[in-house]
Design a protein around this motif. Structure first.
Motif, PDB file in Angstrom:
ATOM      1  N   UNK A 201       0.827  -1.206   0.000  1.00 58.44           N
ATOM      2  CA  UNK A 201       0.000   0.000   0.000  1.00 58.44           C
ATOM      3  C   UNK A 201       0.865   1.261   0.000  1.00 58.44           C
ATOM      4  N   UNK A 202       2.038   1.208   0.617  1.00 60.35           N
ATOM      5  CA  UNK A 202       2.944   2.358   0.592  1.00 60.35           C
ATOM      6  C   UNK A 202       3.505   2.583  -0.814  1.00 60.35           C
ATOM      7  N   UNK A 203       3.740   1.514  -1.559  1.00 58.70           N
ATOM      8  CA  UNK A 203       4.227   1.648  -2.930  1.00 58.70           C
ATOM      9  C   UNK A 203       3.156   2.254  -3.831  1.00 58.70           C
ATOM     10  N   UNK A 204       1.899   1.984  -3.553  1.00 58.99           N
ATOM     11  CA  UNK A 204       0.809   2.529  -4.345  1.00 58.99           C
ATOM     12  C   UNK A 204       0.565   4.010  -4.124  1.00 58.99           C
TER      13      UNK A 204
ATOM     14  N   UNK B  69     -12.404 -26.635  20.047  1.00 60.50           N
ATOM     15  CA  UNK B  69     -13.375 -25.633  19.627  1.00 60.50           C
ATOM     16  C   UNK B  69     -12.906 -24.957  18.341  1.00 60.50           C
ATOM     17  N   UNK B  70     -13.785 -24.895  17.345  1.00 66.87           N
ATOM     18  CA  UNK B  70     -13.487 -24.244  16.081  1.00 66.87           C
ATOM     19  C   UNK B  70     -14.263 -22.938  15.989  1.00 66.87           C
ATOM     20  N   UNK B  71     -13.714 -21.993  15.262  1.00 65.96           N
ATOM     21  CA  UNK B  71     -14.394 -20.729  15.036  1.00 65.96           C
ATOM     22  C   UNK B  71     -13.794 -20.022  13.840  1.00 65.96           C
ATOM     23  N   UNK B  72     -14.304 -18.835  13.565  1.00 66.86           N
ATOM     24  CA  UNK B  72     -13.795 -18.030  12.458  1.00 66.86           C
ATOM     25  C   UNK B  72     -13.599 -16.606  12.941  1.00 66.86           C
ATOM     26  N   UNK B  73     -12.591 -15.943  12.382  1.00 70.08           N
ATOM     27  CA  UNK B  73     -12.418 -14.528  12.665  1.00 70.08           C
ATOM     28  C   UNK B  73     -13.405 -13.743  11.804  1.00 70.08           C
ATOM     29  N   UNK B  74     -13.540 -12.470  12.080  1.00 71.45           N
ATOM     30  CA  UNK B  74     -14.504 -11.644  11.365  1.00 71.45           C
ATOM     31  C   UNK B  74     -14.066 -11.429   9.919  1.00 71.45           C
ATOM     32  N   UNK B  75     -15.042 -11.355   9.019  1.00 72.14           N
ATOM     33  CA  UNK B  75     -14.717 -11.044   7.633  1.00 72.14           C
ATOM     34  C   UNK B  75     -14.448  -9.552   7.505  1.00 72.14           C
ATOM     35  N   UNK B  76     -13.608  -9.194   6.537  1.00 71.87           N
ATOM     36  CA  UNK B  76     -13.216  -7.800   6.357  1.00 71.87           C
ATOM     37  C   UNK B  76     -13.408  -7.395   4.902  1.00 71.87           C
ATOM     38  N   UNK B  77     -13.346  -6.094   4.670  1.00 68.33           N
ATOM     39  CA  UNK B  77     -13.436  -5.551   3.325  1.00 68.33           C
ATOM     40  C   UNK B  77     -12.411  -4.441   3.184  1.00 68.33           C
ATOM     41  N   UNK B  78     -11.614  -4.498   2.112  1.00 67.72           N
ATOM     42  CA  UNK B  78     -10.618  -3.469   1.838  1.00 67.72           C
ATOM     43  C   UNK B  78     -11.040  -2.696   0.599  1.00 67.72           C
ATOM     44  N   UNK B  79     -10.671  -1.411   0.582  1.00 66.55           N
ATOM     45  CA  UNK B  79     -10.939  -0.574  -0.579  1.00 66.55           C
ATOM     46  C   UNK B  79      -9.650   0.124  -0.985  1.00 66.55           C
ATOM     47  N   UNK B  80      -9.324   0.073  -2.276  1.00 65.65           N
ATOM     48  CA  UNK B  80      -8.193   0.811  -2.823  1.00 65.65           C
ATOM     49  C   UNK B  80      -8.781   1.993  -3.587  1.00 65.65           C
ATOM     50  N   UNK B  81      -8.442   3.203  -3.131  1.00 63.51           N
ATOM     51  CA  UNK B  81      -9.008   4.424  -3.669  1.00 63.51           C
ATOM     52  C   UNK B  81      -7.965   5.103  -4.553  1.00 63.51           C
TER      53      UNK B  81
ATOM     54  N   UNK C   9      -3.567  13.554   4.178  1.00 60.79           N
ATOM     55  CA  UNK C   9      -2.580  13.949   5.180  1.00 60.79           C
ATOM     56  C   UNK C   9      -2.144  12.827   6.095  1.00 60.79           C
ATOM     57  N   UNK C  10      -3.009  11.865   6.390  1.00 58.92           N
ATOM     58  CA  UNK C  10      -2.633  10.840   7.369  1.00 58.92           C
ATOM     59  C   UNK C  10      -1.509   9.944   6.860  1.00 58.92           C
ATOM     60  N   UNK C  11      -1.287   9.937   5.550  1.00 55.44           N
ATOM     61  CA  UNK C  11      -0.224   9.114   4.969  1.00 55.44           C
ATOM     62  C   UNK C  11       1.053   9.913   4.732  1.00 55.44           C
TER      63      UNK C  11
END
Length: 99
Positions: free
Chosen positions: A19-22, A72-84, A94-96
């Motif tokens: 992401x830094x290269x982008x 005990x089995x389980x799953x972590x939360x699903x996520x969504x990424x966006x490339x703008x 500014x945050x970058x």
């Protein structure tokens, strides 16, 4: 679920080597709400950061990983990424800047 407000859409920025290269091409990566669509992501970025114009948004859904603790089995939360992708005349986010 109630309608998402623009400040609920973007959860946090993604800071990785890729992401830094982008950022040289004005591409910024964010972790977004799993139910947000591309139009909501575009509006949220333009409202949260002044002087920013979004050219395109690419999203990807990531399913949760399977985890196990003992029997005990389980799953972590699903996520969504966006490339703008920002336009050429757009200001940088500014945050970058200091990274």
């Amino acid at each position: 679920m109630a309608s998402l407000q623009y400040y609920d859409v973007i959860l946090k920025p993604v800071i990785t080597e890729k992401s830094m290269a982008g950022m040289a091409e004005k591409k910024y990566t964010f972790l977004v709400h799993p139910e947000a669509n591309k139009i909501q992501v575009k509006d949220a970025v333009e409202k949260m950061f002044s002087g920013v114009k979004v050219a395109s948004v690419h999203t990807m859904n990531n399913d949760g990983k399977k985890k196990r603790r003992g029997l005990t089995f389980g799953k972590t939360a699903k996520t969504k990424k966006a490339i703008v992708q920002l336009t050429e005349e757009s200001a940088d986010i500014e945050i970058f800047e200091g990274l």
